[in-house]
Structure formats: structure tokens, C-alpha cells
Design a protein around this motif. Structure first.
Motif: not given
Length: 159
Positions: A53, A115, A118-119, A137, A140-141
Motif C-alpha cells: 500500500a 491489505r 483500498g487504503n 490512522q 491515508g491508510l
């Protein structure tokens, strides 16, 4: 009767003597193992996921042989930087702690990092003794945790 005043020179000499004596006392205490040594803990990298990611994940195990005899596993994340990138790209790319926990046993299973979409990153551990730190957090993950059993969960207000 007038109060005895110390000159600034005598005050400086007294402070230097005090610092010197405290330094000698600290060296003596560490040498006799009365206080923990900064070299009492050994950290070993167990696993590195170099490109997941857009990030690099690292799992490390730390074991301390001081009077606490503690051990813990840490999961770090940092931005992925291409090997041929300019040197300044590495300057502010420091690892960030995502999870720190005490394993149930020294030979317990490593956390798995995957993963899930997405994120979203999922960190799974079947069993831990205690969790010290957890981050949900990073940039952006979104970090999700799948932890089976926690032997000693923290009570609200403890940490």
C-alpha cells in the motif's frame, strides 16, 4: 550578624563539583547493575514488508535483560522510497509506531500484515499478553486490528 554570601565563582565551582559527583555516582551504579544499562535491551527485526500500500512495514522484537525482563513486539510503518531516490527523500521518512504489544510467549507467532482493500491495512495477532500502543490512522491508510485474546487488557483510565 550579616549573612554569609557566596561569590559567583564559588557557586560555579560548587555546581561543577556537584555535577562531577553525580556523574561518578551514576557510572558506579550502572557498573554495579543497580540501574538499568542503556545496552540492556536488544532489538531484532523479524520481518519487513517493503512495498505494501505504498508503505514499508517492519516488525521487530525487543527483549530487555535488565531488572524488568520485559519483551515486546513493535510494528512500524514508513513511506516507501525508491532505492535510487535522491538522498533528501530519506531525511524526514522516519518509521512511525503502529502497534506495540507484549507477546504471550517469547516464541509466539508474528503478527500478519495484509491489505484488505483500498487504503485499509489489517494487522492480525492470535494472542497477546498486553497492548501498549495502537494507532488507527497513518497518512491515508486506515489500520484495523484483529487481535484474538488479550490476557491483560487495560482498564479505562489506566493508559
Amino acid at each position: 550578624m550579616a549573612a554569609h554570601q557566596l561569590s559567583p565563582g564559588k557557586i560555579i565551582i560548587l555546581l561543577i563539583t556537584l555535577v562531577f559527583l553525580l556523574g561518578i555516582g551514576t557510572i558506579t551504579a550502572v557498573g554495579r547493575r543497580m540501574t538499568p544499562s542503556p545496552y540492556a535491551c536488544k532489538t531484532q527485526t523479524l520481518q519487513t514488508l517493503p512495498r505494501l500500500a505504498g508503505a514499508r512495514f517492519t516488525v521487530s522484537h525487543t527483549q530487555c535483560q535488565d531488572y524488568t525482563h520485559k519483551q515486546f513486539v513493535s510494528v512500524y510503518v514508513q513511506r516507501f522510497v525508491e532505492p535510487d531516490a535522491p538522498f533528501y527523500k530519506y531525511w524526514f521518512n522516519k518509521p512511525v509506531l503502529l502497534l506495540r504489544y507484549h507477546p504471550e510467549t517469547s516464541s509466539g507467532p508474528m503478527p500478519t500484515i495484509a491489505r484488505t482493500g483500498g487504503n485499509v491495512i489489517e494487522i492480525s495477532v492470535p494472542r497477546v499478553a498486553q497492548i501498549d500502543d495502537r494507532r488507527r490512522q497513518w497518512l491515508g491508510l486506515t489500520i484495523r486490528y484483529k487481535i484474538g485474546i488479550v490476557d491483560h487488557p487495560l482498564v479505562a483510565g489506566q493508559g
